[in-house]
Design a protein around this motif. Structure first.
Motif, short mmCIF file in Angstrom:
data_model
loop_
_atom_site.label_atom_id
_atom_site.label_comp_id
_atom_site.label_asym_id
_atom_site.label_seq_id
_atom_site.Cartn_x
_atom_site.Cartn_y
_atom_site.Cartn_z
N UNK A 138 -21.12 -97.85 14.78
CA UNK A 138 -19.82 -97.71 15.29
C UNK A 138 -19.24 -96.79 13.96
N UNK A 139 -19.02 -97.28 12.85
CA UNK A 139 -18.53 -96.52 11.70
C UNK A 139 -19.35 -95.35 11.30
N UNK A 140 -20.60 -95.59 11.67
CA UNK A 140 -21.78 -94.40 11.42
C UNK A 140 -21.67 -93.06 12.00
N UNK A 141 -20.71 -93.27 13.19
CA UNK A 141 -20.17 -92.15 14.04
C UNK A 141 -19.61 -91.26 13.27
N UNK A 142 -18.85 -91.69 12.22
CA UNK A 142 -17.69 -90.93 11.50
C UNK A 142 -17.99 -90.67 9.87
N UNK A 143 -18.72 -91.45 9.36
CA UNK A 143 -18.71 -91.60 7.93
C UNK A 143 -19.86 -90.68 7.56
N UNK A 144 -20.94 -90.40 8.46
CA UNK A 144 -22.11 -89.76 8.26
C UNK A 144 -22.02 -88.38 8.95
N UNK A 145 -22.69 -87.35 8.90
CA UNK A 145 -22.90 -86.07 9.12
C UNK A 145 -23.97 -85.90 10.35
N UNK A 146 -23.57 -85.72 11.52
CA UNK A 146 -24.48 -85.63 12.55
C UNK A 146 -24.83 -83.98 12.90
N UNK A 147 -26.19 -83.63 12.93
CA UNK A 147 -26.32 -82.33 13.18
C UNK A 147 -27.42 -82.26 14.24
N UNK A 148 -27.91 -83.36 15.02
CA UNK A 148 -28.82 -83.27 16.00
C UNK A 148 -28.42 -84.05 17.01
N UNK A 149 -28.90 -83.60 18.25
CA UNK A 149 -28.89 -84.44 19.43
C UNK A 149 -29.65 -85.72 19.69
N UNK A 150 -29.03 -86.67 19.72
CA UNK A 150 -29.72 -87.98 19.57
C UNK A 150 -30.71 -88.17 20.83
N UNK A 151 -30.43 -87.61 21.91
CA UNK A 151 -31.32 -87.70 23.01
C UNK A 151 -32.52 -86.77 23.19
N UNK A 152 -32.27 -85.65 22.33
CA UNK A 152 -33.49 -84.65 22.36
C UNK A 152 -34.29 -84.87 21.33
#
Length: 525
Positions: A138-152
């Motif tokens: 939930x909050x991890x969607x916002x408070x951390x930076x996401x650089x990679x595609x989770x499915x790939x």
């Protein structure tokens, strides 16, 4: 009159997209298309070539490679929106679609619907306080930076997340934004779209923030619309009908879903099977029609949950209650009256109270407002009653100062019956076998939300056999359980035939049982 610019994101089936574009623009509306840069160049060329002479179709000037959960989906949408703004200055509304969507109302109805209310249609609820996200981060969607595609890159995705957690690399949410979440299928007014783009030109920090969020297509427009538009001008619901399975996958609609779809209080539906050619043809003709009235029943989601739940009995994780202290007691007798027609069971139980003076409680596990004494809070909700059912019934024995108690239960409550039969007390069961007319089943469907007053007759006709089978299968499961002390009272039997099972169940003389069995209009609806 409203003129809609459809914002279409697609990545396959160029022939289907061409048909969709021609159908929607034939009614006077316009369309801007973003065709995924990952898709075939041949397919894209075919799409451009077939639609090049249609003045009501524009293409995003820059295509991006789209990935699920990435910022790329938002960027593709912005590119298509900008193309529509430039190409179609008369467009009053911007409606987000995918290649799997189809209109489930006529163009006439859709235009009238948008003209009636000066508002934006976008599901937009508070990210943190709502329960929109059922499972997972939930909050991890916002408070951390996401650089990679989770499915790939699943392993690297979660490795990156764990590293940020351990190093405390949390980031702050833009202070003036209250993050919202909702469906990515929306319809916004022109001035709202223009305000969003103007806001983004001044607030590059907002783009940077959402660019590294996870699944930003569920939060970006939802947050900015709520930030820029007065609440009175927002209708927090998607104008597109879609449902999800238990596994989080979109429900696909087929040829036999026509009546269900047109009865929903929405304008489009997602997602239509590519193989549902008959459904597509019917919806296409419907879109071009005029003067059509649409009775809205809006039972789609409840109906889907009901139908997909059939055949799964016994494969659910149900709560179990083995606490020794919750035993009712060996000296006590619990008498369960089970019937699908609640009013019949209540009528019988009321007569039993009058004749025998036995304490009885109606459908305490099914009806929130069943009259109950104050038992310290355990009785306040259905969820509490069910979770602590043995403790609750033991307290009822104590309250009534009795060793014999009657309870009414729905025939669907097999798990409750099994749990009480597993107790050390004596348990008996009286099943009331009723006849079910089509009119009664139709009323039952309306009462439990599977149908509405406006549900088409054809849809109801298809639904009734499923409901009838469901009721019959509940009775079969009860009989297959082979409970000791199981008696049956039948609507089609005579009073004389119903006396013995009633006397055995209540453990009373036959003359007393006859007085109860002869109750006037016992089985009347």
């Amino acid at each position: 009159m409203a003129r809609i610019a459809y914002i279409l994101l697609c990545h396959k089936d160029p022939d289907g997209v061409i048909a969709q574009a021609e159908r929607l623009t034939a009614a006077g509306d316009v369309m801007a298309i973003h065709f995924d840069a990952r898709a075939s160049l041949v397919d894209y060329g075919r799409l451009r070539d077939r639609l090049k002479d249609n003045p009501n179709v524009a293409f995003a000037t820059r295509r991006v490679k789209c990935g699920w959960g990435e910022w790329s989906l938002v960027q593709a949408t912005l590119n298509a929106v900008e193309a529509a703004l430039d190409a179609f200055p008369q467009a009053s509304h911007f409606y987000m679609l995918s290649g799997d969507c189809m209109a489930i109302k006529s163009a006439e109805y859709i235009h009238d619907f948008l003209d009636r209310d000066e508002a934006d249609y976008i599901e937009s609820v508070d990210f943190f306080s709502s329960d929109w996200i059922k499972t997972g981060m939930k909050e991890e969607r916002l408070i951390y930076r996401h650089f990679l595609n989770e499915r790939k890159h699943k392993r690297l995705f979660y490795w990156s997340l764990e590293v940020q957690r351990r190093l405390g690399l949390r980031r702050t949410i833009p202070a003036d934004l209250q993050i919202q979440i909702g469906s990515q299928w929306w319809c916004l007014r022109r001035r709202t779209v223009e305000e969003i783009l103007a806001f983004l030109r001044d607030r590059r920090d907002v783009i940077r923030f959402f660019r590294r969020s996870w699944i930003p297509d569920e939060t970006f427009f939802q947050t900015l619309v709520r930030h820029l538009v007065p609440e009175t001008e927002i209708r927090s619901r998607s104008p597109t009908f879609l449902m999800f399975t238990d596994y989080g996958m979109p429900v696909t609609f087929y040829n036999d879903h026509y009546d269900l779809l047109i009865g929903q209080d929405t304008l489009f539906a997602r997602k239509i099977s590519p193989d549902a050619l008959e459904l597509k043809a019917r919806l296409g003709r419907l879109y071009a029609s005029t003067g059509v009235a649409f009775p809205i029943s809006n039972e789609g989601r409840k109906l889907f949950q009901f139908l997909t739940g059939r055949g799964r009995i016994g494969r659910r994780f149900a709560p179990r209650f083995w606490e020794a202290e919750a035993s009712l007691g060996r000296e006590r007798e619990l008498m369960i009256v089970t019937c699908k027609k609640w009013h019949v069971a209540k009528r019988l139980v009321e007569r039993i109270r009058q004749v025998t003076n036995l304490p009885a409680v109606d459908y305490l596990f099914s009806e929130e407002d069943t009259p109950l004494p104050d038992l310290g809070g355990i009785e306040t909700t259905l969820e509490k009653r069910t979770r602590h059912r043995r403790a609750l019934v033991r307290m009822l024995f104590d309250y009534f100062e009795t060793d014999r108690l009657i309870l009414c239960m729905d025939t669907a409550n097999l798990d409750l019956m099994q749990d009480f039969y597993a107790d050390s007390s004596t348990t008996r069961l009286l099943e009331i076998d009723c006849a079910f007319s089509d009119d009664y089943l139709a009323g039952h469907a309306r009462r439990i939300g599977l149908a509405g007053d406006q549900t088409p007759r054809a849809a109801m006709t298809r639904l009734l056999p499923t409901i009838r089978y469901d009721i019959r299968s509940e009775a079969d499961r009860i009989r297959d359980a082979r409970f000791p002390g199981h008696y049956r009272l039948r609507e089609g039997a005579s009073v004389d035939e119903n006396v013995p099972p009633l006397a055995g169940f209540l453990d009373v003389p036959e003359n007393t049982a006859r007085e109860i069995a002869a109750t006037d209009r016992l089985f009347a609806d």
